[in-house]
Design an enzyme around this catalytic site. Structure first.
Site, PDB file in Angstrom:
ATOM      1  CD  GLU A  70     148.260  30.675 -11.970  1.00  0.00           C
ATOM      2  OE1 GLU A  70     148.393  31.064 -12.507  1.00  0.00           O
ATOM      3  OE2 GLU A  70     147.249  30.022 -11.684  1.00  0.00           O
ATOM      4  CD  GLU A  89     146.853  31.021  -6.744  1.00  0.00           C
ATOM      5  OE1 GLU A  89     145.756  31.576  -8.820  1.00  0.00           O
ATOM      6  OE2 GLU A  89     147.614  29.951  -7.441  1.00  0.00           O
TER       7      GLU A  89
END
Ligand code: IFM
Length: 441
Positions: free
Chosen positions: A164, A351
């Site tokens: 991320e 995720e």
């Protein structure tokens, strides 16, 4: 039964600082999250990752949870400061050995390791020399990743370079909510660029090492929608898409930054030196998608630093216990957009999950999983090459600035006793994973 492709990876995810604890064990160096979480006022309730789930010391019994959850993959991260307590140079053998045991323990249980190389625990020693604002950190990362490829590349087939990059930039450098806690827009853009360069360098190191294995980065992706059907809101949604998604996907997959967002940044922070795009775009093997929710955008001319507002959750739309809209159909949209924009690149969902407070009878999480898996299945049916799904998270853990309040686990953790209890959602997920398919409604 809505079946998934043969060989589909059914996984659960964690990251080192969020679960391991044992921060002073086996020669581990300090990370920026040790510093940040021990700074008063930074994390709710004064929580730190000092103990977390004690996953480091409960390795064997935690690995036994994986077959119970029916999964064939475990995504975990290696703590850089365990291997290189000073960030570079001297290697700590005990740290290396720990992940050897972890990887072997997975393979013995028939579980594929999916290894993240950076999930936010930068060695403090490197932060002291400039951290992600310094190109030296990119080279230190290349050294660390080459060490991992040499040590584990005979057994690991899936590597995730960076987790991320947008969240690193926006929370760590723009808003100061995550380590290292800076509030500087220019620094945020520079740090994100260096994180992307580090991704590219890691891909190069993997190829040079010759161990094989597939490599990609994990991006936090949010589909963006206009709040109303006006040109202004449509434009806000498009620009927000450049800000959160394309700012990362374009350089990695196309070798360029999106023009409008670049112009917006440069209007605010002056000319940017964004060189090395050829390194960033070194061909990788998959795109890692971390998906939680959507962004509904309203134009807000004059708003700083960006001319938009993100709308709050819409009435009537279900939300998790921290208020994130649960909108699985937007995941199908996101995956279709990826295919349209970037072609047939293989995708791993690395995720997806939500916060639900119910200790063990967590119907809300079951609904979330069912909905999102159906959305993934729809995308596969429409031609998106999705290779796997990893739920966030294996177990309740340290949720960064929210501390231990926000529970994301399929397994409940009693932080007083460290007792683990598989939640109803864990049992449900196990059924789906073992069947490699969803029951028809
Ligand atoms: O816990 C985090 C994880 O570390 C990164 N992605 C989002 C998760 C939930 O907020």
């Amino acid at each position: 039964m809505r079946r998934f492709p043969d060989g589909f990876l059914w996984g659960v995810s964690t990251s080192a600082y969020q679960v391991e604890g044992a921060v002073d064990v086996d020669g581990r160096g300090r990370s920026i999250w040790d510093t940040f979480s021990h700074t008063p006022g930074k994390v709710e309730n004064g929580d730190t990752g000092d103990v977390a789930c004690d996953h480091y010391q409960r390795l064997e019994s935690d690995l036994d949870l994986l077959p119970e959850l029916g999964v064939n993959a475990y995504r975990f991260s290696i703590a850089w400061p365990r291997l290189f307590p000073d960030g570079r140079g001297r290697v700590e053998r005990r740290g290396l050995d720990h992940y050897d045991r972890l990887i072997d323990g997975l393979l013995e249980r028939g579980v594929e390791p999916v290894v993240t190389l950076y999930h936010w625990d930068l060695p403090q020693a490197l932060e002291d020399e400039g951290g992600w604002l310094s190109r030296d950190t990119v080279e230190a990362f290349a050294e660390y990743t080459a060490t991992c490829f040499a040590a584990y590349g005979d057994r690991v087939r899936w590597w995730v370079t960076q987790n991320e990059p947008w969240i690193i930039g926006v929370l760590g450098y723009q808003l100061g909510i995550h380590a290292p806690g800076m509030t500087d827009l220019r620094a945020s853009v520079e740090a994100m660029h260096n994180v992307l360069l580090a991704h590219g360098r890691a891909v190069q190191e993997l190829r040079a090492g010759g161990t094989g294995g597939k490599v990609g980065a994990a991006f936090s992706l949010f589909p963006n929608y206009p709040a109303t059907d006006t040109d202004a809101d449509r434009d806000a949604a498009r620009l927000s898409g450049e800000y959160v998604n394309r700012w990362f996907l374009d350089p990695v997959l196309k070798g360029s930054y999106p023009d409008d967002m670049r112009a917006l940044y440069e209007e605010r922070v002056g000319p940017l030196q964004l060189d090395g795009l050829d390194t960033i775009a070194t061909p990788s093997d998959f795109v890692g998608v971390n998906y939680y929710t959507r962004r509904v955008m309203r134009a807000a001319p004059g708003r700083e630093p960006f001319p938009w507002d993100v709308e709050p959750a819409r009435p009537g739309v279900p939300v998790t216990d921290v208020g994130w809209e649960i909108v699985p159909e937007c995941l199908t949209d996101l995956l279709m957009t990826l295919k349209q924009e970037y072609g047939d690149v293989p995708v791993l969902i690395l995720e997806n999950g939500g916060v639900f407070e119910d200790a063990v009878h967590d119907e809300g999480r079951i609904d979330l999983i069912r909905g999102h898996l159906a959305a993934v299945r729809d995308a596969i049916e429409q031609g998106v090459d999705v290779r796997g799904y990893c739920h966030w998270s294996l177990m309740d853990n340290f949720e960064w600035a929210m501390g231990y309040r926000a529970r994301f686990g399929l397994v409940h953790v009693d932080y007083e006793t460290q007792a683990r209890t598989v939640k109803d959602s864990g049992r449900y997920y196990a059924q789906v994973a073992r069947a490699n398919g969803l029951e028809d409604e």
